[in-house]
Scaffold this motif. Sequence first.
Motif: not given
Length: 391
Positions: A202-218, A304-309
């Motif tokens: 799998i590729t687990l898309l993982t986002i580090s954003a201003v409001n924390g870590i988020h995951f997409c469905a695998p 994420a990179i623009l610092g948006l939630p």
Amino acid sequence: MIGTPYTEGARRAMLLGCGELGKEVAIELQRLGVEVIGVDRYANAPAMQVAHRSHVINMLDANALRAVIELEKPHLVIPEIEAIATQTLVEMEAQGINIIPTARATKLTMDREGIRRLAAETLGLPTSPYFFCDTETEFNQAISKIGLPCVVKPVMSSSGKGQSVIRDVAQSHKAWQYAQEGGRAGGGRIIVEGFIAFDYEITLLTISAVNGIHFCAPIGHRQEDGDYRESWQPQAMSAEVLAKSQAIASKVVENLGGYGLFGVELFIKGNDVYFSEVSPRPHDTGLVTLISQDLSEFALHVRAILGLPIPNIHQHGPSASAVILAEGTSSNIRYQGIAAALEAVNTQLRLFAKPDIDGRRRLGVALARDIDIDSAISKALDSASKIKVIF
Ligand SMILES: Nc1ncnc2c1ncn2[C@@H]1O[C@H](COP(=O)(O)OP(=O)(O)OP(=O)(O)O)[C@@H](O)[C@H]1O
Ligand SMILES: NCC(=O)N[C@@H]1O[C@H](COP(=O)([O-])[O-])[C@@H](O)[C@H]1O
Ligand SMILES: [Mg+2]
């Protein structure tokens, strides 16, 4: 605050790499009014066709890279490929330039040795057994320690270049030569990995954003010659294995630091999860999110990179992508069968508009949604097969 492009207040983002992934990032940046500067090794690259302006340079040339960053003074530098003079990014970051996600992440992931040692030796994550070798003698010793089958890759390569599986010792010399030819820097160090006979990857898309870590469905995917052919979302997996996968992804992403979306590549065998590698940027198998999610991996990266939630990520149900590959030599590429490819309900197409081809190249992707994963994959494959590439 984001100003208007071409004015003093503009927020400038520089894409280092302007392929199909960068093109979608450029579109998402444009949607929020960011000024986009494309950089790649050749003119008219896909994202350059969307950017406000562009530059053609050799991104492995430290002086050329520094010069273009100093000229444009971007607020954000967004690496889109691995093959970049990453030491220059480390130096520019020290001077206050925002490198996405961090210069260290781009440097560690450009080199398989950097990310593998971090994951296995520093973070203690499960990986395949591995050895790094500089000579054919070391290579032969590594093979006998690891056993067969094993996988050989140049430490500096991507999309399966220079990669092969050794199933019989008689194949060793050929695999060594192939890895020497396939390396980005023209030969050198290689990694020998034990072959993981995974049930699925799998590729687990993982986002580090201003409001924390988020995951997409695998995202599940099928690779051929080290390059992806179809991907689908969601990949069915048990709650336990998904939780293990998310824990591994969080550890890696938190260590690499910075804001952005990461493609964490994992092998699943039974209840075991092995870390393989990570892209500190959108992943090719994540192209499926262009149809499977309300916010694609590209939209999520930009947020994420623009610092948006990122309050939520909505998944639309069983979806798939199938690549459109072509082989030949031409700088006058045309596409036929587009209408036929779009006949079925819930089908979309992306033609990347690459200016030329010399050998095998991915030129587009077909996207589909359906009632289940198998139907979505066959619909995407069917759509992709309708496209005829004319030279
Ligand atoms: N140790 C391994 N055991 C089993 N299969 C492997 C192993 N390493 C790689 N593979 C297979 O080869 C594919 C490509 O490997 P890898 O991701 O390391 O190459 P890459 O050149 O970095 O590709 P990309 O740039 O597209 O991610 C994997 O997705 C997997 O299918
Ligand atoms: N697995 C990495 C990957 O998919 N990268 C994507 O392919 C482009 C290069 O394509 P090209 O080789 O056709 O120029 C890159 O710019 C990126 O968009
Ligand atoms: Mg990979």
